[in-house]
Design a protein around this motif. Structure first.
Motif, short mmCIF file in Angstrom:
data_model
loop_
_atom_site.label_atom_id
_atom_site.label_comp_id
_atom_site.label_asym_id
_atom_site.label_seq_id
_atom_site.Cartn_x
_atom_site.Cartn_y
_atom_site.Cartn_z
N ARG A 79 0.70 -1.13 0.15
CA ARG A 79 -0.02 0.06 -0.07
C ARG A 79 0.84 1.24 0.04
N ASP A 80 2.21 1.19 -0.11
CA ASP A 80 2.90 2.37 -0.01
C ASP A 80 3.32 2.78 -1.50
N ALA A 81 3.47 2.13 -2.17
CA ALA A 81 4.16 2.44 -3.58
C ALA A 81 3.53 1.15 -4.72
N PRO A 82 3.63 1.25 -6.08
CA PRO A 82 3.11 0.57 -6.83
C PRO A 82 4.22 -0.63 -7.05
N VAL A 83 3.60 -1.86 -7.10
CA VAL A 83 4.43 -2.91 -7.13
C VAL A 83 5.20 -2.95 -8.48
N ASP A 84 6.49 -3.59 -8.22
CA ASP A 84 7.35 -3.34 -9.41
C ASP A 84 7.83 -4.75 -10.00
N ASP A 85 8.65 -4.78 -10.95
CA ASP A 85 9.26 -6.05 -11.70
C ASP A 85 9.86 -6.93 -10.44
N ALA A 86 10.57 -6.48 -9.71
CA ALA A 86 11.37 -7.15 -8.79
C ALA A 86 10.34 -7.93 -7.92
N LEU A 87 9.19 -7.53 -7.35
CA LEU A 87 8.31 -8.19 -6.74
C LEU A 87 7.46 -9.16 -7.79
N ILE A 88 7.05 -8.62 -8.66
CA ILE A 88 6.36 -9.59 -9.54
C ILE A 88 6.91 -10.71 -10.15
N ASP A 89 8.29 -10.48 -10.52
CA ASP A 89 9.00 -11.70 -10.92
C ASP A 89 9.31 -12.80 -9.90
N ALA A 90 9.65 -12.13 -8.50
CA ALA A 90 9.72 -13.18 -7.57
C ALA A 90 8.66 -13.85 -6.93
N MET A 91 7.51 -13.27 -7.12
CA MET A 91 6.29 -13.94 -6.68
C MET A 91 5.98 -15.00 -7.86
N ARG A 92 6.17 -14.65 -9.15
CA ARG A 92 5.76 -15.74 -10.04
C ARG A 92 6.49 -16.83 -9.97
N ARG A 93 8.17 -16.71 -9.72
CA ARG A 93 8.99 -17.57 -9.67
C ARG A 93 8.82 -18.51 -8.57
N ASN A 94 8.57 -17.91 -7.49
CA ASN A 94 8.33 -18.84 -6.15
C ASN A 94 6.76 -19.31 -5.95
N GLY A 95 5.65 -18.84 -6.76
CA GLY A 95 4.77 -19.04 -6.63
C GLY A 95 3.80 -19.01 -5.60
N THR A 96 4.35 -17.60 -4.93
CA THR A 96 3.69 -16.83 -3.70
C THR A 96 2.31 -16.24 -4.04
N TRP A 97 1.74 -16.67 -2.72
CA TRP A 97 0.18 -16.05 -2.85
C TRP A 97 0.32 -14.69 -2.18
N TYR A 98 -0.89 -13.92 -2.68
CA TYR A 98 -1.01 -12.61 -2.36
C TYR A 98 -2.51 -12.28 -1.88
N ILE A 99 -2.66 -12.08 -0.80
CA ILE A 99 -4.17 -11.63 -0.21
C ILE A 99 -3.99 -10.17 0.00
#
Ligand SMILES: [Zn+2]
Length: 476
Positions: A280-300
């Motif tokens: 909620r503090d900033a727009p998500v960026d490629d670093a987060l998106i790439d890591a979440m996709r790579r690791n299959g991380t969930w986002y609530i």
């Protein structure tokens, strides 16, 4: 018995249904090819515990099946089809003109932390937790994760309610959770007088905390990684990395409370399984998106958490326009929401501009992450504070998801199939043969208007009718 005639879209399910019919309720081994069990094996005994739901249009958690019948026995779905052969004394339940969806699953809520307009861990009693589980259930949330701040009574309550669907929603939980000395979760704000949260200062302490909670039998590990707007110490990376490592060694997933992008990204890179709030503090960026996709991380995303600070004060008309909201509120909270002086105080609160900005950023980031293919879970933080209204918050969150670009169908899939998958529960979340018979019966089509999920006619959990029209529900 003749083969059940199955909806064309259900062809793969037909085999499962047949396998189950032959297996006395046990999950039967896969049969080869199209071979069908002999009729004598397949014929179910006349059994009063069998239920046949007829006439409803079924959304199975991923798609609209049209009007199909659902046969339930011993709390499980046995078969789905256009016309099903059922035992003679089956109980037929006519839901003509209604819609059937899977029971909703919350991945992030809290229990036994509120009473009327007050909150705090002094309310964590068996009766208050069961009261809250009944509230969730009445609103169609048939599985609830209490993601931290649970008292000692949690383990006994879980054993009790999970053995009796009539008591309330099925319960999973994180035990007390793991936070920071003098930091999140803030003991004073949350009314934590006993404060059972583990607050380790180093990696060894983190491992010990996770070990201790794992040995008590938690379902998931909860961490708080948040500097509370720069006002508190934040959990150090070596502490959360040790906690994650210890949890994974014990086959437990880790969900992390976050608010900001930087800790979220480092947590994902460090192997956390679930980000338990939106960034909620900033727009998500490629670093987060790439890591979440790579690791299959969930986002609530929990978009409703910040909206709850102003929604009711700014829209007092909701009390009349939303019968489901009225039903969800304890009397004391209903009185407060209707009080013009309270509304004015809330609206002029110092925290409101930041809450609105947080909602906007949360919606924007949810849209980005969803479009990027990140796995989205379902939760609201309901029950942590009184105005995070148990039951109503979940339906409001579905609506907020559509504001972030989800179709009604996609939002419902997140709140059913995907939310169950996040928890590792493969016995629910979809209406399919072999799954638990957890259903919500609606008066109107949720796929044409997501707000129709509030128009609840009945709730079924593990094959038991546990709730009626939601507008008739009374908490007090
Ligand atoms: Zn929470």
């Amino acid at each position: 018995m003749p083969l059940p005639r199955v909806h064309p879209a259900l062809a793969p399910l037909a085999l499962v249904a047949i396998a189950l019919l032959s297996g006395c309720g046990e999950r039967a081994p896969a049969t080869s090819g199209d071979r069908v069990p002999p009729a004598s094996n397949a014929a179910p005994d006349a059994d009063a515990s069998a239920l046949l739901f007829e006439g409803a249009r079924v959304f199975d958690g991923t798609k609209d099946l049209g009007v199909v019948s659902v046969l339930v026995r011993d709390g499980r779905i046995e078969a789905i089809g256009d016309t099903l052969d059922a035992p003679d004394d089956v109980r037929r339940i006519d839901y003509d003109g209604h819609w059937l969806i899977p029971g909703l699953v919350s991945d992030h809520s809290h229990l036994g932390n509120t009473d009327g307009t007050e909150h705090g861990d002094r309310f964590y009693t068996r009766d208050n937790v069961v009261r809250d589980l009944r509230r969730f259930q009445a609103f169609g949330v048939t599985t609830v994760t209490s993601l931290g701040i649970n008292g000692e009574a949690f383990y006994d309550i879980r054993a009790e309610v999970n053995g009796d669907p009539a008591l309330g929603a099925y319960l999973l939980g994180a035990g007390p959770g793991v936070g920071v000395p003098g930091g999140a979760p803030p003991a004073a704000n949350m009314g934590l007088t006993a404060d059972l949260i583990a607050r380790p200062t180093d990696a060894d302490g983190a491992r010990a905390a996770v070990r201790e909670q794992a040995e008590r039998g938690i379902d998931i590990v909860k961490l708080w990684v948040d500097d509370l707007g720069g006002n508190a110490p934040q959990m150090q990376p070596e502490v959360y990395r040790a906690a994650i490592e210890e949890a994974h060694a014990r086959d437990l997933k880790v969900a992390a409370h976050i608010h900001d992008l930087a800790p979220a990204t480092d947590l994902v890179v460090s192997g956390v399984d679930v980000i338990a709030h939106g960034v909620r503090d900033a727009p998500v960026d490629d670093a987060l998106i790439d890591a979440m996709r790579r690791n299959g991380t969930w986002y609530i995303p929990t978009v409703q958490i910040d909206e709850a600070n102003y929604l009711y004060a700014e829209n007092p008309g909701l009390l009349d326009e939303e019968p489901a909201l009225r039903a969800a509120l304890p009397e004391a909270l209903r009185t407060q929401f209707a009080d013009p002086a309270w509304q004015e105080r809330q609206r002029s609160g110092d925290n409101i501009p930041a809450a609105k900005a947080a909602v906007e950023m949360n919606l924007r980031n949810l849209r980005t992450l969803h479009e990027a293919g990140v796995r989205i879970g379902f939760g609201t933080d309901s029950g942590a504070l009184p105005h995070r209204v148990i039951g109503f918050a979940e339906h409001r969150e579905l609506e907020l998801m559509t504001q972030a670009g989800f179709s009604a169908q996609q939002a419902l899939t997140v709140a059913t199939r995907d939310a169950a998958e996040l928890l590792g529960l493969d016995d629910r979340g979809v209406i399919a043969a072999g799954r638990r018979a957890d259903f919500v019966v609606l008066d109107a089509d949720p796929l044409t208007d997501i707000r129709n999920t509030r128009r609840i006619q009945a709730v079924w959990q593990a094959g038991q009718e546990v709730g009626g029209p939601v507008t008739a529900f009374e908490i007090d």
